[in-house]
Write a protein that holds these residues in place. Structure first.
Motif, PDB file in Angstrom:
ATOM      1  N   UNK A 169       0.924  -1.533   0.144  1.00 33.67           N
ATOM      2  CA  UNK A 169      -0.129   0.216   0.086  1.00 33.67           C
ATOM      3  C   UNK A 169       0.910   1.632  -0.378  1.00 33.67           C
ATOM      4  N   UNK A 170       1.878   1.109   0.591  1.00 32.73           N
ATOM      5  CA  UNK A 170       2.537   2.847   0.404  1.00 32.73           C
ATOM      6  C   UNK A 170       3.849   2.551  -0.266  1.00 32.73           C
ATOM      7  N   UNK A 171       4.973   1.223  -0.372  1.00 36.38           N
ATOM      8  CA  UNK A 171       5.637   1.524  -1.091  1.00 36.38           C
ATOM      9  C   UNK A 171       5.355   1.609  -2.861  1.00 36.38           C
ATOM     10  N   UNK A 172       4.755   0.002  -3.177  1.00 37.39           N
ATOM     11  CA  UNK A 172       5.341   0.019  -5.005  1.00 37.39           C
ATOM     12  C   UNK A 172       3.451  -0.061  -5.135  1.00 37.39           C
ATOM     13  N   UNK A 173       3.199   0.531  -4.489  1.00 41.50           N
ATOM     14  CA  UNK A 173       1.000   1.541  -4.693  1.00 41.50           C
ATOM     15  C   UNK A 173       0.649   0.441  -5.321  1.00 41.50           C
ATOM     16  N   UNK A 174       0.392  -1.186  -4.765  1.00 44.34           N
ATOM     17  CA  UNK A 174      -0.332  -2.216  -5.400  1.00 44.34           C
ATOM     18  C   UNK A 174      -1.530  -1.737  -5.262  1.00 44.34           C
ATOM     19  N   UNK A 175      -1.397  -1.306  -3.873  1.00 47.37           N
ATOM     20  CA  UNK A 175      -3.179  -1.751  -3.760  1.00 47.37           C
ATOM     21  C   UNK A 175      -3.362  -0.744  -3.054  1.00 47.37           C
ATOM     22  N   UNK A 176      -4.327  -0.077  -3.182  1.00 49.09           N
ATOM     23  CA  UNK A 176      -5.132   1.081  -2.544  1.00 49.09           C
ATOM     24  C   UNK A 176      -4.769   1.411  -1.079  1.00 49.09           C
ATOM     25  N   UNK A 177      -3.753   2.251  -0.703  1.00 49.34           N
ATOM     26  CA  UNK A 177      -3.921   2.667   1.269  1.00 49.34           C
ATOM     27  C   UNK A 177      -4.741   2.916   1.613  1.00 49.34           C
ATOM     28  N   UNK A 178      -4.903   1.803   2.854  1.00 55.44           N
ATOM     29  CA  UNK A 178      -5.927   1.609   3.457  1.00 55.44           C
ATOM     30  C   UNK A 178      -6.990   0.452   3.120  1.00 55.44           C
ATOM     31  N   UNK A 179      -6.369  -0.197   2.094  1.00 56.68           N
ATOM     32  CA  UNK A 179      -7.058  -1.388   1.623  1.00 56.68           C
ATOM     33  C   UNK A 179      -7.144  -3.018   2.808  1.00 56.68           C
ATOM     34  N   UNK A 180      -6.075  -2.521   3.776  1.00 60.38           N
ATOM     35  CA  UNK A 180      -6.248  -3.850   4.554  1.00 60.38           C
ATOM     36  C   UNK A 180      -5.840  -2.707   5.858  1.00 60.38           C
ATOM     37  N   UNK A 181      -6.598  -3.714   7.253  1.00 61.47           N
ATOM     38  CA  UNK A 181      -6.051  -3.391   8.365  1.00 61.47           C
ATOM     39  C   UNK A 181      -5.255  -4.539   9.396  1.00 61.47           C
ATOM     40  N   UNK A 182      -4.564  -4.023   9.210  1.00 60.45           N
ATOM     41  CA  UNK A 182      -3.394  -5.042  10.789  1.00 60.45           C
ATOM     42  C   UNK A 182      -4.551  -6.038  11.162  1.00 60.45           C
ATOM     43  N   UNK A 183      -4.882  -6.122  12.542  1.00 56.35           N
ATOM     44  CA  UNK A 183      -5.667  -6.376  13.212  1.00 56.35           C
ATOM     45  C   UNK A 183      -6.358  -7.062  12.704  1.00 56.35           C
ATOM     46  N   UNK A 184      -6.941  -6.835  11.544  1.00 59.27           N
ATOM     47  CA  UNK A 184      -8.273  -8.307  10.588  1.00 59.27           C
ATOM     48  C   UNK A 184      -7.692  -9.194   9.884  1.00 59.27           C
ATOM     49  N   UNK A 185      -6.145  -9.186  10.573  1.00 57.87           N
ATOM     50  CA  UNK A 185      -5.477 -10.341   9.287  1.00 57.87           C
ATOM     51  C   UNK A 185      -5.558 -10.972  10.117  1.00 57.87           C
ATOM     52  N   UNK A 186      -6.162 -12.979   9.769  1.00 58.41           N
ATOM     53  CA  UNK A 186      -6.400 -13.769  10.183  1.00 58.41           C
ATOM     54  C   UNK A 186      -5.266 -15.103  10.823  1.00 58.41           C
ATOM     55  N   UNK A 187      -4.238 -16.234  11.219  1.00 58.38           N
ATOM     56  CA  UNK A 187      -3.407 -16.841  11.428  1.00 58.38           C
ATOM     57  C   UNK A 187      -4.307 -17.576  10.939  1.00 58.38           C
ATOM     58  N   UNK A 188      -3.347 -19.006  10.416  1.00 57.70           N
ATOM     59  CA  UNK A 188      -4.025 -20.411   9.692  1.00 57.70           C
ATOM     60  C   UNK A 188      -4.571 -21.156  10.781  1.00 57.70           C
TER      61      UNK A 188
END
Ligand code: SAH
Length: 235
Positions: A169-188
């Motif tokens: 989101x910030x270096x390569x700009x592949x995804x719009x900023x704010x696409x993901x929220x870290x706290x919502x990521x899910x461990x396998x």
């Protein structure tokens, strides 16, 4: 709990605002276009898409739904982003693909169509809801006994933070900023637990690796960032 409670409204607005970009292979949803052949392969190798109806939960503009319909499955795509669904319908019409789209949640659909679907897919969606275990439970309800379910999401650890948020989101700009929220990521392990709690058997968890420079995607057993899961509802 009301079914509507599991919808994160700002998330839906975010996807609606980008809806017109959905089918631009070089636009905001480029990674979804690039990973689609690999995930369709994964699904096709593990379930017979033509054997029964498929529901695609959180289908967005329909990249995966349309590819499954083209592969021979009677497909229903559902999402809460109405504009994304509008784009999905128009694209299917132009592509001549027969497919149904509905604005609803997995929980609502499970009220009247439980046990109907041979295959249930839910890709890159669980990290955008407020209670992913409830979505998983609704997906399990929607599946036929013996049906196959597929989920993909993002692991939660320092590496996935650096790669998926800082990098993408910030270096390569592949995804719009704010696409993901870290706290919502899910461990396998957390997703596997939710799947087992929903009465499903976990058959496989594979890492899904996207290289934005070569725009290629491959699967292996490294689940440290993006991963895909195959589960089955006992017959
Ligand atoms: N599954 C698609 C799109 C992923 S983007 C693909 O992989 O190609 C995530 C999608 O989930 C968005 O379209 C968003 O609107 C949808 N979504 C988020 N929360 C939802 C909810 N509670 N119910 C239904 N769809 C939801």
């Amino acid at each position: 709990m009301q079914p509507e409670a599991n919808v994160d409204a700002p998330e839906i607005e975010k996807f609606d605002a980008l809806a017109h970009r959905w089918w631009d292979p070089n636009g905001d949803f480029k990674p979804l276009h690039d990973i689609n052949p690999a995930r369709l392969d994964y699904i096709s190798q593990r379930t017979d898409l033509s054997a029964g109806p498929t529901v695609d939960i959180g289908c967005g503009g329909g990249i995966l739904s349309e590819s499954m319909a083209s592969a021979g499955s009677a497909t229903l795509g559902i999402d809460m982003a109405g504009k994304a669904l509008g784009v999905a319908k128009l694209h299917a019409l132009e592509a001549g693909v027969d497919i149904e789209y509905l604005e609803t949640t997995a929980e609502q659909l499970a009220h009247n169509r439980a046990g109907e679907f041979r295959t249930v897919t839910c890709m890159e969606m669980l990290e955008h809801v407020t209670a992913y275990a409830d979505t998983v439970k609704a997906c399990a309800e929607l599946a036929q006994p013996g049906g196959d379910l597929f989920f993909s999401t993002i692991n939660r650890n320092p590496k996935s933070y650096v790669m998926l948020i800082l990098g993408a989101e910030y270096v390569l700009n592949i995804l719009p900023r704010g696409t993901h929220e870290y706290s919502k990521f899910i461990k396998p392990s957390e997703l596997a637990q939710a799947l087992r709690d929903a009465g499903l058997d976990v058959l496989d968890i594979s890492g899904l690796h996207y290289n934005p420079l070569t725009r290629s995607c491959r699967l292996n057993n490294d689940t440290s960032t993006n991963y895909i899961v195959h589960a089955r509802k006992p017959a």
